[in-house]
Design an enzyme around this catalytic site. Structure first.
Site, mmCIF file in Angstrom:
data_model
loop_
_atom_site.group_PDB
_atom_site.id
_atom_site.type_symbol
_atom_site.label_atom_id
_atom_site.label_comp_id
_atom_site.label_asym_id
_atom_site.label_seq_id
_atom_site.Cartn_x
_atom_site.Cartn_y
_atom_site.Cartn_z
ATOM 1 N N VAL A 198 -2.988 -36.739 -3.615
ATOM 2 C CA VAL A 198 -3.785 -37.919 -3.147
ATOM 3 C C VAL A 198 -5.002 -37.525 -2.478
ATOM 4 C CG1 VAL A 198 -3.603 -39.657 -1.230
ATOM 5 C CG2 VAL A 198 -1.455 -38.788 -2.258
ATOM 6 N N GLY A 237 2.431 -34.771 -3.294
ATOM 7 C CA GLY A 237 3.882 -35.038 -3.231
ATOM 8 C C GLY A 237 4.537 -35.096 -4.540
ATOM 9 N N GLY A 238 5.596 -35.679 -4.784
ATOM 10 C CA GLY A 238 6.412 -35.682 -5.970
ATOM 11 C C GLY A 238 5.545 -36.244 -7.352
ATOM 12 N N PHE A 239 4.761 -37.404 -6.824
ATOM 13 C CA PHE A 239 3.991 -38.138 -7.499
ATOM 14 C C PHE A 239 2.957 -37.497 -8.134
ATOM 15 C CE2 PHE A 239 3.194 -42.556 -9.054
ATOM 16 C CZ PHE A 239 1.609 -42.376 -9.664
ATOM 17 N N GLY A 240 2.167 -36.877 -7.426
ATOM 18 C CA GLY A 240 0.918 -36.183 -7.684
ATOM 19 C C GLY A 240 0.216 -35.813 -6.253
ATOM 20 N N LEU A 291 -6.027 -35.173 0.426
ATOM 21 C CA LEU A 291 -5.458 -35.819 1.561
ATOM 22 C C LEU A 291 -4.008 -35.149 1.698
ATOM 23 C CD1 LEU A 291 -6.727 -39.322 1.767
ATOM 24 C CD2 LEU A 291 -7.485 -37.318 3.016
ATOM 25 N N GLY A 292 -3.485 -35.001 0.510
ATOM 26 C CA GLY A 292 -1.785 -34.687 0.473
ATOM 27 C C GLY A 292 -1.226 -34.656 -0.808
ATOM 28 N N ASP A 308 13.332 -45.907 -0.780
ATOM 29 C CA ASP A 308 12.923 -44.282 -0.284
ATOM 30 C C ASP A 308 12.450 -44.495 1.176
ATOM 31 O OD1 ASP A 308 12.710 -41.583 -0.580
ATOM 32 O OD2 ASP A 308 10.877 -41.731 -1.593
#
Length: 883
Positions: free
Chosen positions: A593, A588-591, A585-586, A703
């Protein structure tokens, strides 16, 4: 004479003999009042204890060393020290240490008086860096302005007319990361009680004070007994007039411009022409006050007449008017003038006039609201006494003790009320190296409920005055060297449980310590240390019961919609839920999705990658926080995975992705109309308000941005990504100091420079989101081929006065103008430089609801146009780079 609008005249219709009497009295008194009893004149950067009398102005100056505890003294470079430069600006004090450094003045006349406060600055390349600094200046707890230099050789002045609400004046310089703050001089001048009475609207910030017709330098003290600076100005197409005779103030002005200013004037070069004086405000919201000073300084013949009308932006302000012979008349604004992008003051001769108009001097001020109260004087005086007596050298102990909540003194807790002065309610000086007895000044902190003086070197008796602190509930004195018994009243309060008392000398074991004396023990011989263990045990039992009830309730709630027997999932279960991570799905900085399904319910699974900027700490923070908060506008936690090296969080699925994907989408199917945008930001504001005001303790998200506002199938917005969130302490928490985290463009600059996190840091970020929603532009955008922050871009466009130049052009004007203006004003308030000037999220919710009501009243609600599965991005970015 006829008065139009709100312009007023300092003049009465008096018999001539009264006028003459007034002139005589004035001439007698003028010299008697030319003293410096109402002056404080500080030359910053000269040696401690130094004093001198300026050989040009005869003003007595003193060193600034007694008014501040920090900074370094310097001289400007000799190349900038020309013969015509004032002595005071050849030296300076700079502040390379600390974010905030303050001067504290205490004028003898005290509060309730009206003062002219002037600050002077000159860079002069003192540090050989040739880098002009930029920094903020505060007057007490209120933001005053930002200092910007145009060159190394030109001084900058700030001047304000201000009525003191406290006995103290605090001038603070705040480092905003754009250069080291500095200051050259501070000048305080007591004004007469009937001068500039328009300060009942607020303080008057000097915009310009000009002396027309002068060919000489600046007029100030001793010519002006109040030491105002009257600057000469060269005016095109004008004729200079002057007289050698004295021009009197008399009964026709309370502003009292000096004769040296009023004895010259200008008149149009061509008699049939008018005067036009133009200026533009620094900010579009500035409200101006005008003080125009007139005196006839030519000897008119019998058949001559000078008469004119005064217009502001085409509207008659005053007239017809004829200046008096060698006597000052002041025409002034009775209330703030109507705001405008530019101003034109026009003076036209009337049909009856044989002579062109004349003007001698002009003062322009902007209204400066300084609404925050300083610390209650008795409390402030007590703290200054304590600081002095104990020689406390804590860097934050500068300026007003309670100031803004971002800069409250370390160890001091304050209570705040909009209608009252802040009060000191707690003081923690534990392990501060204090010597001597307990300072008597503490007796004046009458609202104290917590006092911690533990682990110092205090000696003597515990004083009786502590018993008189009626609100005191916690008193820590352990770890000192007191002698004698505890006052009986304190011991009685401790025995009754109304006072938590810790007392003794456990640092030293000194046999003379009261801790080893029978008089310091209660009836059972135990030392008085409260709270009781039984109370703690009871509280623990209650907490366990509440947690059990909550877990049962949540299991029932989740059982209705999802087949969730447990909230923790193994990695193999997550693989099954996501079909082995097949649908992304996407990222980001975390990992990454992933899309997943539990039973018949879609979910989103965010897995922590090994290279993530965020780690186990942020993962656990988000999981645990989401376990305890539940709101319709916050993303719901379905479960989590914490299986050895595999960590992930499982959320409810948000079918329409994030807000930013719609604002910047290329397809028309993803386009949001004005009402939809307002509804989304209303939803997000409700979620943030819950974090700030519905959670105990309050939670700061840290954030807030468009990619962290997610939209479900019906476009209901929910806040997501709580990996950086922080909770405030439950007791007296006004801020927390923490490493800077957030996303560039959305990061509160005050939080970045001070590392003091408050709820207003989220408000700033939300304001940026609101500006992005309104304009359809990113937080950092391009303007004239340069990167510019969106709030600066909007501020530039506000000067044009056309809302259509601000709102997203793709809306094609399909919005209610009043709703849009209201949203823009709210967004700009949210990104105000000073956090205390920003609204609370409760106020934001109310204002956005009003915007939505106005929009819906203007046009019927349109059906939702957006459907389908869009990219989902649940990310946190950590980047301490300033905006």
């Amino acid at each position: 004479m006829k008065v139009s609008g709100e312009m007023k005249l300092f003049q009465g219709f008096l018999p001539m003999f009264i006028v003459l009497f007034g002139l005589i009295i004035t001439s007698v008194l003028v010299h008697a009042q030319n003293d410096q009893s109402g002056f404080i004149s500080i030359d910053c950067g000269i040696d401690k204890g130094s004093t001198y009398t300026d050989n040009v102005t005869n003003i007595n100056y003193v060193s600034d060393a007694e008014f501040t505890d920090s900074g370094e003294i310097h001289n400007i470079l000799p190349i900038y020290n020309s013969f015509d430069i004032d002595t005071q600006i050849t030296t300076l004090r700079s502040f390379p240490q600390n974010t905030r450094n303050c001067y504290t003045l205490k004028p003898t006349q005290g509060k309730g008086n009206r003062y002219l406060i002037r600050l002077r600055f000159m860079y002069g390349n003192y540090d050989f860096k040739e880098q002009l600094p930029e920094f903020d200046v505060y007057l007490g707890p209120d933001y005053w302005d930002t200092i910007k230099f145009n060159s190394s050789s030109k001084p900058v002045n700030m001047e304000i007319i201000h009525v003191l609400s406290s006995d103290y004046i605090h001038v603070c310089l705040v480092n905003t990361g754009r250069g080291t703050p500095l200051i050259s001089a501070i000048e305080l001048r007591l004004l007469a009680g009937n001068m500039y009475e328009e300060t009942h609207f607020g303080s008057l910030y000097l915009f310009a004070r000009v002396n027309f017709g002068s060919a000489f330098g600046t007029v100030r003290y001793e010519a002006d007994k109040y030491d105002r600076l009257w600057s000469p100005i060269s005016w095109p197409n004008s004729t200079y007039l002057y007289t050698l005779d004295k021009v009197y103030s008399g009964l026709f002005t309370t502003i009292d411009p000096p004769s040296e200013v009023m004895s010259d004037a200008i008149t149009p070069k061509y008699p049939k022409e008018s005067f036009k004086i133009n200026w533009s405000p620094d900010n579009t919201s500035d409200k101006f006050f005008m003080y125009m000073h007139f005196a006839e300084i030519e000897i008119l013949k019998i058949n001559q007449k000078r008469e004119f009308n005064i217009y502001l932006n085409g509207n008659l302000s005053y007239g017809p008017f004829s200046p008096l012979n060698h006597t000052t008349t002041t025409i002034y604004s009775g209330k703030p003038e109507i705001t405008a992008p530019t101003y034109t003051l026009t003076i036209n001769k009337t049909k009856n006039s044989t002579l062109p108009p004349i003007i001698n001097a002009l003062e322009l001020y902007t209204l400066k609201k300084l609404p925050q109260n300083q610390t209650y004087d008795q409390d402030a005086t007590a703290l200054w006494s304590i600081k002095s007596n104990y020689k406390i050298n804590i860097k934050s102990w500068q300026g007003d003790p309670c100031t803004t909540q971002e800069f409250v003194w370390e160890g001091i807790g304050c209570s705040y009320s909009d209608s009252e002065f802040p009060r000191i309610v707690s003081m923690n000086l534990s392990s501060s190296g204090l010597n001597g007895g307990i300072d008597p000044g503490i007796a004046n902190l009458t609202m104290l409920h917590t006092l911690d003086l533990s682990n110092n070197n205090l000696t003597g008796y515990v004083p009786d005055f502590l018993s008189g602190l009626n609100f005191l509930t916690t008193l820590f004195l352990i770890g000192n060297n007191f002698v004698g018994p505890i006052p009986a009243e304190l011991q009685a309060k401790a025995n009754k449980g109304s006072l938590s008392l810790s007392f003794g000398s456990e640092n030293t074991g000194d046999p003379t310590s009261s801790c080893n004396m029978n008089a310091c023990k209660n009836k059972k011989g135990n030392k008085i240390i409260v709270p009781l263990i039984s109370s703690v045990a009871s509280l623990f039992v209650i907490m366990i019961a509440l947690i059990a009830i909550w877990m049962i309730k949540k299991q029932k709630e989740h059982g209705r919609g999802l087949d969730i027997r447990k909230q923790q999932y193994t990695y193999s279960e997550v693989q099954s839920i996501t079909d082995n991570f097949s649908v992304v799905l996407g990222k980001g900085g975390f990992g990454t999705v992933y899309h997943g399904i539990i039973g018949d319910t879609q979910v989103a699974v965010k897995m922590l990658s090994g290279s993530s900027l965020q780690g186990d700490k942020e993962f656990q923070a988000e999981a645990y926080l989401l376990l305890g908060i539940h709101h319709k506008n916050l993303i719901s936690l379905v479960g989590y995975c914490n299986d050895e090296n595999h960590k992930g969080i499982i959320y409810e699925f948000m079918a329409n992705g994030n807000l930013e994907s719609h604002l910047f989408a290329d397809t028309t199917s993803s386009f949001l109309n004005w009402e939809e945008r307002l509804q989304i930001v209303c939803d997000a504001a409700h979620g943030l308000e819950y974090l700030h005001h519905g959670c105990k303790p309050p939670i700061v998200h840290r954030d807030i941005k468009g990619t962290n506002i997610l939209l479900n199938e019906s476009f209901q917005a929910k806040l997501a990504d709580f990996g950086l969130s922080k909770a405030f302490p439950t007791e007296g928490g006004t801020h927390i100091s923490t490493a800077v985290a957030g996303t560039p463009g959305y990061l509160d600059p005050e939080y970045y420079t001070s590392t003091r996190l408050t709820e207003k840091s989220d408000v700033y970020s939300f304001g940026v989101v609101l500006l992005v929603v309104i304009t359809g532009q990113p937080a950092i955008t391009m303007y004239d081929n340069n990167n510019i922050h969106i709030h600066r871009l909007v501020n530039l466009k506000l000067a044009e006065g056309d809302i259509n130049n601000i709102v997203d052009p793709r809306l094609q004007g399909d919005f209610d103008i009043n709703s849009a203006w209201k949203a823009v004003e709210l967004a700009m308030a949210c990104v105000a430089h000073t956090p205390s000037r920003r609204p609370t999220m409760t106020e934001v919710v109310m204002e956005l609801n009003d915007c939505l009501v106005v929009e819906r009243a203007c046009q019927e609600t349109k059906p939702k146009k957006l459907t389908g599965l869009l990219s989902l991005n649940l990310e946190s970015a950590y980047d301490p780079t300033p905006i």
